[in-house]
Design a protein around this motif. Structure first.
Motif, short mmCIF file in Angstrom:
data_model
loop_
_atom_site.label_atom_id
_atom_site.label_comp_id
_atom_site.label_asym_id
_atom_site.label_seq_id
_atom_site.Cartn_x
_atom_site.Cartn_y
_atom_site.Cartn_z
N VAL A 11 -4.26 3.96 -1.21
CA VAL A 11 -3.89 2.71 -2.84
C VAL A 11 -3.44 1.79 -2.25
N VAL A 12 -4.25 0.15 -1.96
CA VAL A 12 -4.24 -0.74 -1.61
C VAL A 12 -3.94 -1.42 -2.93
N GLY A 13 -3.11 -2.66 -3.23
CA GLY A 13 -3.07 -3.64 -3.84
C GLY A 13 -2.08 -4.92 -3.41
N ARG A 14 -1.68 -5.96 -5.06
CA ARG A 14 -1.13 -6.78 -5.01
C ARG A 14 -0.47 -7.01 -5.37
N ALA B 116 -11.34 3.25 -10.28
CA ALA B 116 -11.27 4.74 -9.38
C ALA B 116 -10.24 4.88 -9.64
N LEU B 117 -9.24 4.29 -9.54
CA LEU B 117 -7.43 4.28 -9.72
C LEU B 117 -7.10 4.39 -11.03
N ALA B 118 -8.33 4.43 -11.93
CA ALA B 118 -7.51 4.95 -13.35
C ALA B 118 -7.99 6.06 -13.57
N ASP B 119 -9.16 6.22 -13.63
CA ASP B 119 -10.22 7.83 -13.41
C ASP B 119 -8.21 8.80 -12.97
N ASN C 45 1.13 -0.92 -0.01
CA ASN C 45 0.32 -0.11 -0.43
C ASN C 45 0.77 1.80 -0.13
N THR C 46 -0.01 2.42 -0.57
CA THR C 46 1.13 3.73 -0.53
C THR C 46 -0.65 4.49 -0.39
N ASP C 47 0.33 5.77 -0.51
CA ASP C 47 -0.28 7.07 0.37
C ASP C 47 -0.18 7.87 -0.42
N ASP D 250 -15.13 3.57 -4.87
CA ASP D 250 -13.55 5.22 -5.76
C ASP D 250 -13.26 4.08 -5.17
N ASP D 251 -12.57 2.47 -4.84
CA ASP D 251 -11.61 1.75 -3.90
C ASP D 251 -10.24 1.88 -5.43
N LEU D 252 -8.56 2.76 -4.47
CA LEU D 252 -8.03 2.73 -5.46
C LEU D 252 -7.58 1.89 -4.99
N ARG D 253 -6.97 -0.03 -6.29
CA ARG D 253 -6.40 -0.88 -5.77
C ARG D 253 -5.69 -0.76 -7.36
N PHE D 254 -4.80 -1.53 -7.05
CA PHE D 254 -4.88 -2.90 -8.04
C PHE D 254 -3.81 -4.50 -7.95
#
Length: 755
Positions: free
Chosen positions: A86-89, A118-121, A78-80, A152-156
């Motif tokens: 912003v979270v992901g794997r 949401a992250l793509a936008d 994760n990062t901010d 609105d989740d910022l994930r990847f």
């Protein structure tokens, strides 16, 4: 029963054949009820939405099978970015067919990434320019709804060949949450109960008020029914049948409003709370009470409204001087509510306490619903004592003296909203001290920590060299994680650094180069630390443990524990660079965007690096639930206040329609339209003053009793009370301005026409 049903159907037929005026009245009734029903359906959808969010979170939880080879390896990261998480794997395939994370059609290969919508936008917008360097991978698709919790989740999900294939990162699939569900938190459960009552009680008041719309316009038709011989009690049932048609139309309109809200709900962000349209479906066991209860409440309300109305062949005795309202029975709901809540005092003084949900529901409901009842008595007494003043004032006061009940019903909803939100705000303030337990940061907020996982020494050294060159970074100190070999497959982890770096990252009272410190929490069981004189191996180099000082940290301290070794204590040993590296950078807090620049510089290390401010403490799951609940309740308060404005607008429009002839006569007699407009403003604003006082008083009483249940001192958010009071005034001004076009039409010459 058959005759009553026949009378209701006759009233429905009469209302449908009553012409344009009757249709207008039914439309206003349906609109007022429809707004309330729409909000009730949204409230009935909340359990489904919460369950869907929890199910998606569970579906993203991995599981392990001991007797099968792993099908996927991944590392959570994760990062901010500008206060957004912003979270992901980072993933890589295991053996056989790889297990797919929810929301992705195929496992991304090395250098590929799936982004949430949401992250793509965000990355495609100018606002995300500083975030793009952290995601240099090739975008191959977007995550489906199953892969995110909210719109609105910022994930990847990114593919990376660097993910280690050890047992800590090996999994077999997703959706295997097996731990027992946590027992309900009594404090948060109490907040949910309070929030539901506070948000739904005003809706019920608005529905009941809308059901009484247009009662005066039925007078001539009711008198005609009496003239042809209809009994008085049957006349009231026929009048209730007319209201029933409007309530049924309100049900249809309410479902229409609800379906319309589902088309835009994903684009609405109320205080950080968003839901998917597919999640917003009401539970059937909650829809049935709405469908059956709203028409029943409309009929009962109409019958109650006519209990003092005498329908005679020559007219309806409604316009005479009404009987004085009595106070004693209006205080009974409040007294009952106080008694019920008082029985729960102190039951949640401890976190393991229990409280009666039914007592909370009935107690809060009694006090909130009792507020409008008392308000009607207060407004009647107030307007009877008012006299004199300019023409606009006299017109408004005289209208209120003739019919204060309608004004009381209209502003009663505002009073309920204010009382409920005041109680809710006080509860949030009182419970925050019980839920939010993380200590505030105590270290230098101009310091940034960078932790680099072992695995790529060249990249680690490159980042350590680039960080001091960034504009705004004043100094950088480093400390490495090392592992001594004690023999017999035993290892001793430690952190090595200079005194300046150790003092800034730990709670050491002092530091002397050449010393070793064993930092542990007070009351902690003895950890296996080698005794002084023990010989350890560090990457083929021998090191003899010197005398060390034990430092005890207070419980709850945010400082880290462990074995800290100053550089001078290593006796010239070479520290290997294959372990984790901690960098402590002193930065200029006034330089904007520096933390994002540091994170972008570390981006090539992907999951191996974590950047954060020194002294930041993570929130517990309980605090996260409290923060989410707080946002939901505040968002619901905003919706309820908007509903109050909509209800006030409907009732004001209906009053203008009923008074179009008197208003037209006044205008034809020479009364300026500006005077009539000011009288309309006074008529709406004057009852608002006691409504605010009653609302604040009832809300303060509810909050005092509720805070007594959790044994917290009474605290009132005066800033919030002032803001809500100002918002109520703005609502009244806005409603008055919105009705000015209708006032202009009502005062025209056509208003003098008699049918």
């Amino acid at each position: 029963m058959k005759r009553a049903l026949s009378d209701l159907l006759l009233g429905a037929r009469l209302s449908l054949s009553g012409g344009r005026t009757s249709w207008w009245r039914m439309g206003l009734t349906a609109l007022g009820i429809g707004i309330g029903v729409g909000l009730l359906l949204v409230g009935a959808s909340l359990p489904t939405a919460v369950q869907a969010r929890e199910q998606r979170a569970s579906d993203n939880f991995p599981y392990v099978k001991a007797d099968e080879p792993p099908r996927i390896y991944f590392v959570d990261w994760n990062t901010d970015y500008r206060s957004q998480a912003v979270v992901g794997r980072f993933v890589r395939p295991g053996e056989g067919d790889p297990a797919l994370p929810p929301g992705v059609p195929a496992l991304p290969r090395d250098g590929e990434i799936y982004l949430s919508p949401a992250l793509a936008d965000l990355l495609a917008s100018p606002e995300g320019a500083e975030l793009r360097p952290r995601f240099p991978q090739k975008v191959v698709g977007t995550l489906g709804e199953a892969g995110v919790v909210a719109p609105d989740d910022l994930r990847f999900v990114a593919g990376s060949a660097s993910v280690p294939d050890d047992k800590y990162n090996a999994f077999h699939g997703f959706g295997g949450r097996e731990e027992e569900p946590a027992s309900p938190d009594p404090i948060l459960t109490m907040l949910v109960v309070v929030g539901l009552v506070v948000l739904l009680a005003p809706v019920l008041v608005f529905v009941a008020t809308a059901a009484r719309t247009g009662g005066a316009d039925r007078d001539r038709r009711l008198a005609a029914l009496r003239l042809i011989g209809t009994a008085a009690h049957r006349t009231r049932m026929i009048a209730a049948g007319e209201t029933l048609v409007g309530s049924l139309g309100g049900l249809v309109a309410g479902f229409g409003f609800f379906l319309l809200s589902r088309t835009v709900v994903e684009k609405i962000d109320l205080l950080g709370l968003t839901v998917f349209a597919s999640d917003l479906w009401p539970s059937p066991w909650l829809v049935v009470p709405v469908v059956l209860g709203v028409p029943a409440a409309a009929v009962v309300t109409a019958l109650v409204a006519m209990r003092r109305t005498v329908v005679e062949p020559l007219g309806v005795v409604r316009r005479g001087t009404p009987a004085r309202k009595r106070l004693w029975w209006r205080l009974l709901p409040i007294a009952l509510g106080v008694a019920l809540l008082a029985t729960q005092t102190g039951l949640l003084a401890e976190d393991d306490g229990t409280v009666s949900t039914m007592a909370l529901l009935l107690g809060i409901s009694g006090m909130l619903i009792g507020g409008p009842l008392v308000l009607a008595w207060v407004i009647e007494r107030m307007v009877l004592k008012v006299s004199g003043g300019p023409p606009a004032w006299q017109l408004a006061v005289r209208r209120l003296q003739l019919d204060s009940g309608t004004a009381a019903r209209v502003v009663g909803g505002v009073a309920v909203v204010l009382a409920g939100v005041v109680a809710l705000q006080s509860m949030l303030i009182g419970t925050a001290s019980r839920v939010v337990t993380s200590p505030p940061p105590t270290t230098d907020q101009g310091a940034v920590t960078v932790y680099i996982e072992p695995g790529d020494p060249a990249a680690t050294d490159r980042l350590a060299a680039e960080l001091p060159r960034l504009d705004g970074v004043r100094s950088v100190e480093s400390a490495r994680n090392i592992q001594f070999d004690e023999g017999s497959e035993k290892t001793v982890p430690a952190i090595v650094g200079d005194c300046e770096g150790l003092l800034r990252r730990t709670a050491l009272p002092s530091c002397v180069d050449g010393r070793v410190y064993d930092v542990r929490y007070a009351g902690e069981a003895s950890r296996p630390v080698p005794r002084p004189g023990t010989t350890l191996d560090l990457d083929g180099q021998s090191w003899r443990v010197p005398d060390y000082e034990v430092v005890r940290l207070p419980d709850g301290s945010p400082a880290r524990d462990g074995l800290f070794i100053t550089l001078g204590a290593l006796d010239g040993l070479t520290v290997p660079n294959d372990g984790g590296l901690r960098l402590l950078a002193e930065v200029d807090p006034a330089k904007p965007g520096l933390i994002d620049e540091i994170r972008n510089t570390a981006a090539p290390l992907e999951w191996r690096v974590a950047v954060g401010y020194t002294g930041e403490t993570g929130r517990s799951a309980r605090e996260d639930r409290f923060a989410g609940l707080q946002r939901a309740l505040l968002a619901g308060s905003i919706l309820t206040l908007l509903l109050a404005g909509a209800s006030l607008l409907v009732q004001s429009a209906e009053q203008l329609r009923e008074r179009r002839r008197p208003l037209a006569v006044l205008a034809a007699s020479g009364v300026p339209k500006a005077v009539l407009a000011r009288s309309l403003l006074v008529q709406n604003a004057l009852p608002l003053v006691p409504a605010l006082l009653v609302g604040i008083g009832v809300g303060s009483g509810v909050s005092a009793l509720l805070l007594g249940i959790i044994d917290e001192p009474f605290a009132l958010d005066w800033a919030g009370v002032g803001l809500l009071s100002a918002a109520s005034v703005v609502v009244v001004l806005g409603v008055t301005a919105a009705t000015l076009p209708a006032l202009n039409r009502a005062t025209g010459a056509l208003g003098l026409r008699a049918e």
